[in-house]
Design a protein around this motif. Structure first.
Motif, short mmCIF file in Angstrom:
data_model
loop_
_atom_site.label_atom_id
_atom_site.label_comp_id
_atom_site.label_asym_id
_atom_site.label_seq_id
_atom_site.Cartn_x
_atom_site.Cartn_y
_atom_site.Cartn_z
N ALA A 95 -23.43 -4.42 23.71
CA ALA A 95 -24.77 -4.69 24.23
C ALA A 95 -25.80 -3.99 23.34
N PRO A 96 -26.63 -4.74 22.61
CA PRO A 96 -27.58 -4.11 21.70
C PRO A 96 -28.56 -3.20 22.44
N PRO A 97 -28.83 -2.00 21.91
CA PRO A 97 -29.81 -1.11 22.54
C PRO A 97 -31.24 -1.61 22.32
N LYS A 98 -32.19 -0.99 23.03
CA LYS A 98 -33.60 -1.36 22.88
C LYS A 98 -34.00 -1.32 21.42
N ASN A 99 -33.64 -0.22 20.75
CA ASN A 99 -33.96 -0.05 19.33
C ASN A 99 -32.94 -0.83 18.50
N ILE A 100 -33.34 -2.01 18.02
CA ILE A 100 -32.40 -2.92 17.36
C ILE A 100 -31.87 -2.34 16.04
N ASP A 101 -32.62 -1.40 15.43
CA ASP A 101 -32.13 -0.75 14.20
C ASP A 101 -30.75 -0.13 14.44
N ARG A 102 -30.55 0.36 15.66
CA ARG A 102 -29.28 1.05 15.95
C ARG A 102 -28.12 0.05 16.00
N PHE A 103 -28.43 -1.17 16.43
CA PHE A 103 -27.39 -2.21 16.44
C PHE A 103 -27.10 -2.68 15.01
N GLU A 104 -28.17 -2.81 14.22
CA GLU A 104 -28.01 -3.22 12.82
C GLU A 104 -27.19 -2.17 12.07
N TRP A 105 -27.47 -0.88 12.39
CA TRP A 105 -26.71 0.20 11.78
C TRP A 105 -25.24 0.07 12.15
N PHE A 106 -24.95 -0.22 13.42
CA PHE A 106 -23.56 -0.42 13.84
C PHE A 106 -22.91 -1.55 13.05
N VAL B 47 -25.14 -9.40 26.73
CA VAL B 47 -26.20 -9.14 27.71
C VAL B 47 -25.53 -9.05 29.08
N GLY B 48 -25.71 -7.90 29.74
CA GLY B 48 -25.04 -7.66 31.02
C GLY B 48 -26.03 -7.39 32.14
N ASP B 49 -25.49 -7.09 33.32
CA ASP B 49 -26.33 -6.85 34.51
C ASP B 49 -27.37 -5.76 34.26
N TYR B 50 -27.00 -4.73 33.52
CA TYR B 50 -27.91 -3.60 33.31
C TYR B 50 -28.53 -3.57 31.91
N SER B 51 -28.47 -4.71 31.20
CA SER B 51 -29.04 -4.76 29.85
C SER B 51 -30.56 -4.70 29.91
N GLU B 52 -31.13 -3.86 29.05
CA GLU B 52 -32.59 -3.84 28.92
C GLU B 52 -33.03 -4.86 27.87
N ARG B 53 -32.14 -5.12 26.90
CA ARG B 53 -32.46 -6.11 25.86
C ARG B 53 -31.80 -7.44 26.20
#
Lengths: 241, 241
Positions: free
Chosen positions: B81-92, B108-114
Motif C-alpha cells: 500500500a503506497p504511503p502518502k509520500n509517494i517518494d517513499r514508494f518510488e524508493w521502495f 488500496v485497502g480499508d485503511y489506505s490514505e492514498r
C-alpha cells in the motif's frame, strides 16, 4: 504517540530544548498538565507532565521511566563508505535506525571518492527516525574514519566482524561466506560490519582485515548500491536475531 | 558497463527508442562500430554493434544473447500500500529492483490514505534501477489493486502467500509467525507478500486472507515504515534464497 528527545533528561534536566519546546507547545499545542513522552537517546522512555508550557523551554515533571524502550536483542556497528550522493547515506541512516542499529561510522578507504563528511544533517535524521520508530536509544554517529583505523580497532572476542567484498579472497589466503552462513556460525549477538565504497575495498585493505580477524562475507549475487548493501546487512542481522 | 533498454528487441527490433538513442549517441558519444549492451526487460542481455549512430533512432546488429542475466533463484510478487509520500514508494521500487523482485502491485485497502496511484514515474525508476544493477529482467509494475481482489487472486500451490500484520490474529482463528520461520517452512521458491497501509490491514481483510490461505507473518519487533517493512521482506526472501 509523539516522542520528544532530550539528551540531558537522564542528567536531571527537566526542560525540552528550544526546538522541541516549540514543536511541543506551538505545533502540537500541548499545555500545562498534558502528559508527554520523552526519550533520552540512551534507551529510556520517560512519561512526563508539563508544568510550564513555555514555547522556548518547556518544563516538565517525570512521572515514570521505561528502560530499553524499543530496544533490539543484538548490538550492531555499521561502518559504511558514504557514496558521492550524500542523500543515499542519509537514507541509509534513517532506515538503519528504524530497523535497528547501534553505531554508524562513515568510512574513507583507498578507493573512496568521498573524502569529506559532515554529520549534522545525518544526526538530525537519525534522531527523528528514532523518535518516529519509537526507540529510546538513538544510534551513535561517529566521524569519518579511515578503513585501516577501523579494521585495527579492537572489538573484543564477543563481537563478530564482517567485511563485505565482491572479489575472490582465496588469493589473499582468506575465505568468503554468505552473511546468512556467517550469522548462523557467529554464536554471538554483537556485530561489526564494513561496507566499502563504489570501487570496493582495496586488496591491501582486505589483506589487513584478514590479518585482524575480520570474516569476508558476501550479500548474495545482486549488484547492490552502497546504501542498499548496507541496509541489506542490517536487515540480515535484524531478521536473524 | 552501461546497459540500454529496448522492450522490443526480443520482437526483432534493432533500434533504440528516442530517449535511449539520445543517451547512447549524444551523452555517451557512441559511434558506428561501437559495441553496446541492451536488455529486453524479460531477462536477456544482448551484445550489439551500432550500425547507424542516429541520435533519434540508433540502429544496431545483435551479436550474442545472454539469458537470465542478473536473475535470482526465486520469484517474488510484492503487494504494498503506497504511503502518502509517494517518494517513499518510488524508493521502495528502486531498492526492491536492485535486490531482486519480479512483480510489484500497489494496494488500496480499508485503511489506505492514498487511493490514487500514477505509475509512470515508478516505471522509469524501476527500469533505471534494473539497468544500474545489471538485471536483464525489469520487474512488472501493476496498477492500483484492492486488497480483497489481491487476496482472492489465485497463485497456485507452488506459491507461499504471506501477509504482514501487526496485531494478534488468534481472535481471528489464525496464527502469526516470523518471516524467518515462514521462509524455513515454505519449501517453495515462489512468494507473494502483502504489506498494508500505515493504518495496517483491517480485521476483515486479515480474516479474508486467512480464508484464502494466506499466512500471517511478522517482520520482528521494530516499528517500520511501510517502505522499510516492504524492503525488509524483499531482503528476507533474497537472503534466504
Amino acid at each position: 504517540m509523539e516522542l520528544f528527545y532530550s539528551r540531558d533528561i537522564a542528567l536531571g534536566s527537566s526542560t525540552l530544548d528550544r526546538q522541541e519546546s516549540n514543536h511541543c507547545v506551538k505545533v502540537l499545542r500541548h499545555r500545562c498538565g498534558d502528559t508527554i513522552h520523552v526519550i533520552d537517546g540512551c534507551g529510556n522512555l520517560y512519561e512526563c507532565v508539563i508544568v510550564d508550557d513555555n514555547p522556548n523551554a518547556t518544563l516538565y515533571d517525570i512521572k515514570s521511566v521505561t528502560e530499553g524502550y524499543g530496544s533490539h536483542s543484538y548490538w550492531l556497528h555499521m561502518a559504511v563508505a558514504p557514496p558521492k550522493n550524500i542523500d543515499r547515506f542519509e537514507w541509509f541512516c534513517e532506515k538503519a535506525t528504524e530497523t535497528g542499529v547501534d553505531e554508524i561510522t562513515p568510512l574513507v578507504g583507498d578507493y573512496s571518492e568521498r573524502k569529506v563528511f559532515k554529520g549534522e544533517r545525518c544526526e538530525r535524521i537519525i534522531v527523528s527516525a528514532a523518535k518516529q520508530s519509537h526507540k529510546g536509544a538513538v544510534p551513535q554517529l561517529h566521524g569519518l574514519t579511515g578503513v585501516a583505523d577501523f579494521i585495527k580497532q579492537g572489538f573484543g572476542p564477543d563481537t563478530a566482524k564482517y567485511i563485505c567484498y565482491c572479489d575472490d579472497v582465496e588469493a589473499l589466503g582468506g575465505t568468503k561466506i554468505h552473511i546468512r552462513e556467517a550469522l548462523k556460525q557467529a554464536g554471538v549477538s554483537r556485530f561489526a560490519v564494513m561496507i566499502g565504497p563504489e570501487g570496493d575495498f582495496s586488496r591491501n585493505e582486505i589483506a589487513l582485515a584478514l590479518e585482524h580477524g575480520w570474516q569476508v562475507i558476501s550479500l548474495g549475487d545482486s549488484r547492490l548500491r552502497i546504501e542498499t548493501a548496507a541496509l541489506t546487512a542490517v536487515a540480515a542481522v535484524y531478521l536473524a536475531s
